[in-house]
Design a protein around this motif. Structure first.
Motif, PDB file in Angstrom:
ATOM      1  N   GLU A  54      -4.750  -7.605  -4.828  1.00 33.54           N
ATOM      2  CA  GLU A  54      -4.378  -9.009  -4.651  1.00 33.54           C
ATOM      3  C   GLU A  54      -2.866  -9.174  -4.666  1.00 33.54           C
ATOM      4  N   ASN A  55      -2.420 -10.309  -4.141  1.00 37.79           N
ATOM      5  CA  ASN A  55      -1.006 -10.685  -4.162  1.00 37.79           C
ATOM      6  C   ASN A  55      -0.136  -9.661  -3.446  1.00 37.79           C
ATOM      7  N   ALA A  56      -0.665  -9.083  -2.379  1.00 34.25           N
ATOM      8  CA  ALA A  56       0.060  -8.129  -1.543  1.00 34.25           C
ATOM      9  C   ALA A  56       0.464  -6.858  -2.281  1.00 34.25           C
ATOM     10  N   ALA A  57      -0.207  -6.569  -3.401  1.00 31.87           N
ATOM     11  CA  ALA A  57       0.058  -5.334  -4.134  1.00 31.87           C
ATOM     12  C   ALA A  57      -0.776  -4.192  -3.549  1.00 31.87           C
ATOM     13  N   THR A  58      -0.340  -2.980  -3.792  1.00 30.92           N
ATOM     14  CA  THR A  58      -1.074  -1.801  -3.325  1.00 30.92           C
ATOM     15  C   THR A  58      -1.075  -0.735  -4.406  1.00 30.92           C
ATOM     16  N   LEU A  59      -2.100   0.090  -4.381  1.00 33.95           N
ATOM     17  CA  LEU A  59      -2.196   1.257  -5.239  1.00 33.95           C
ATOM     18  C   LEU A  59      -2.388   2.462  -4.321  1.00 33.95           C
ATOM     19  N   THR A  60      -1.506   3.450  -4.439  1.00 30.41           N
ATOM     20  CA  THR A  60      -1.515   4.587  -3.523  1.00 30.41           C
ATOM     21  C   THR A  60      -1.574   5.899  -4.300  1.00 30.41           C
TER      22      THR A  60
ATOM     23  N   VAL B 193      -1.350  13.704   2.689  1.00 35.44           N
ATOM     24  CA  VAL B 193      -2.383  12.693   2.832  1.00 35.44           C
ATOM     25  C   VAL B 193      -2.137  11.611   1.783  1.00 35.44           C
ATOM     26  N   SER B 194      -2.392  10.373   2.149  1.00 37.88           N
ATOM     27  CA  SER B 194      -2.265   9.281   1.185  1.00 37.88           C
ATOM     28  C   SER B 194      -3.485   8.381   1.290  1.00 37.88           C
TER      29      SER B 194
ATOM     30  N   ARG C 118       4.633  16.409  -3.508  1.00 37.65           N
ATOM     31  CA  ARG C 118       4.209  15.154  -4.120  1.00 37.65           C
ATOM     32  C   ARG C 118       2.744  15.233  -4.562  1.00 37.65           C
ATOM     33  N   PHE C 119       2.468  14.778  -5.733  1.00 36.08           N
ATOM     34  CA  PHE C 119       1.132  14.387  -6.153  1.00 36.08           C
ATOM     35  C   PHE C 119       1.334  13.274  -7.170  1.00 36.08           C
ATOM     36  N   GLU C 120       1.229  12.056  -6.694  1.00 30.51           N
ATOM     37  CA  GLU C 120       1.645  10.912  -7.495  1.00 30.51           C
ATOM     38  C   GLU C 120       0.763   9.698  -7.248  1.00 30.51           C
ATOM     39  N   LEU C 121       0.806   8.807  -8.228  1.00 34.23           N
ATOM     40  CA  LEU C 121       0.115   7.533  -8.198  1.00 34.23           C
ATOM     41  C   LEU C 121       1.182   6.447  -8.152  1.00 34.23           C
ATOM     42  N   ILE C 122       1.067   5.537  -7.179  1.00 28.76           N
ATOM     43  CA  ILE C 122       2.120   4.558  -6.931  1.00 28.76           C
ATOM     44  C   ILE C 122       1.528   3.152  -6.922  1.00 28.76           C
TER      45      ILE C 122
END
Length: 371
Positions: free
Chosen positions: A81-87, A74-75, A120-124
């Motif tokens: 802003e500025n087409a950035a993402t935090l996942t 699951v994500s 996986r268990f990560e912050l991107i």
């Protein structure tokens, strides 16, 4: 021996954390707008039936295909802003016996979930301007460095050839067991997933630089530091597509490995040619791997592909041991069902100036369902 990896590890981890905070804060105004969180659930089941013949009789098994293991994940993605993402991403394997583990002593499909099955268990954080920064359990920069492959047959064939029957023992000419197993003398030397900090630069004309530093927190007693760097390249033109990657990995001052792979695909004919090579830089052992295939839409159900392969290894598992494998694999996709059907045959040989061995033949039929 003086170890420097710990110092480098601390410096890189602190730098990655500071960069992550700076990049996130640079888009902090977007948090006030409470952006919608995009949640994605995904997974796949990938199983195969395997026949193994090491010259002493045939054995049959049903287990998970480790080429692309079964998983669920699951994500949660937050647009900034500025087409950035935090996942935030979580993904785990299912803890099932796989085709590289089966043997006469381990002949049943079992559920045995271990911490190491967590993938996986990560912050991107990702943006076009900053690149991609990943913190947590996930792929090192060298993970998959041997796997540049546009052939559409990676479910059947690939440089990690011991995925099929890796726990099979080679027999000597008189039928007695040797101390050599398939997995001992066939290795693609790629990196794995670790608890790490990883940074990938923005792509520049298809070129990306990746660097990572981490440790193995999922296996008890595995107190090792890992660092690696990789350069990848991707090209997609009207006539051809190309993927390539080269990596170098350091393992706690004990091992160093260099791995590279490339794959060329001709779109009009479907002809393709993946290639991989790797070598231990401290100690001995290396290999070359080549595959030649053709892919196309032979049926209305989805893409079809067939390929032949050759693996040649030296000194893997012991000095003066030579390992060779040949194989043929076929895949058929049924798009309406999200299903891939797989068939493969492979022969393993190992030779030594001091000892002869019988070859090992494997046949695999399998299927992968994605959801």
């Amino acid at each position: 021996m003086t170890r420097t990896t710990g110092h480098v590890s601390g410096w890189f981890a602190r730098a990655a954390a500071c960069a992550f905070v700076a990049a996130t804060l640079s888009t902090q105004s977007s948090w006030a707008e409470a952006p919608a969180i995009e949640t994605t659930y995904y997974g796949q089941l990938n199983f195969g039936a395997l026949q193994v013949d090491n010259g002493g009789g045939r054995e049959h098994y049903i287990a998970e295909n480790p080429s692309v293991p079964s998983r669920v994940g699951v994500s949660w993605l937050v647009p900034l802003e500025n087409a950035a993402t935090l996942t935030i991403q979580f993904e785990t394997g299912l803890g099932l016996t796989n085709l590289s583990e089966v043997s006469a002593a381990n002949d049943r499909l079992r559920f045995d979930f271990q911490r190491s099955d967590l993938r996986r268990f990560e912050l991107i954080y990702a943006s076009d301007a900053w690149g991609r920064l990943s913190l947590g359990q996930g792929s090192m920069a060298s993970d998959g460095a041997s796997g540049a492959d546009l052939s559409r047959t990676s479910l059947a064939l690939g440089p990690a050839v011991s995925d099929l029957g890796g726990s099979t023992r080679f027999l000597m000419p008189d039928g007695s067991g040797s101390g050599v197993f398939v997995e001992d003398v066939f290795d693609d030397l790629s990196g794995l997933r670790r608890f790490r900090a990883r940074y990938d630069t923005p792509s520049w004309n298809g070129l990306t630089l990746s660097i990572a530093h981490g440790t193995d927190i999922l296996r008890r007693g595995a107190n090792l530091d890992f660092a690696d760097i990789a350069v990848s390249y991707s090209l997609d033109k009207e006539a051809v597509a190309l993927e390539a990657i080269a990596s170098y990995e350091w393992v706690d001052g004990l091992e160093e490995r260099a791995v590279a792979s490339a794959s060329l695909f001709h779109k009009k004919t479907g002809l393709n040619a993946p290639f991989a090579t790797g070598a231990n830089q401290r100690g001995v052992g290396g290999y070359v791997y080549a595959k030649l295939g053709v892919a196309g839409d032979l049926t209305r159900h989805g893409p079809s592909a067939i390929a032949v392969e050759y693996y040649d290894g030296d000194d893997l598992g012991g000095k003066r041991l030579r390992s060779e494998a040949i194989g043929i694999g076929v895949t058929q996709t049924i798009e309406a069902w999200n299903l891939d059907l797989v068939a493969a045959w492979r022969r393993y040989d190992v030779t030594s100036p001091m000892q002869a061995f019988r070859h090992v033949d494997v046949i695999m039929l399998g299927a992968r369902w994605q959801f």
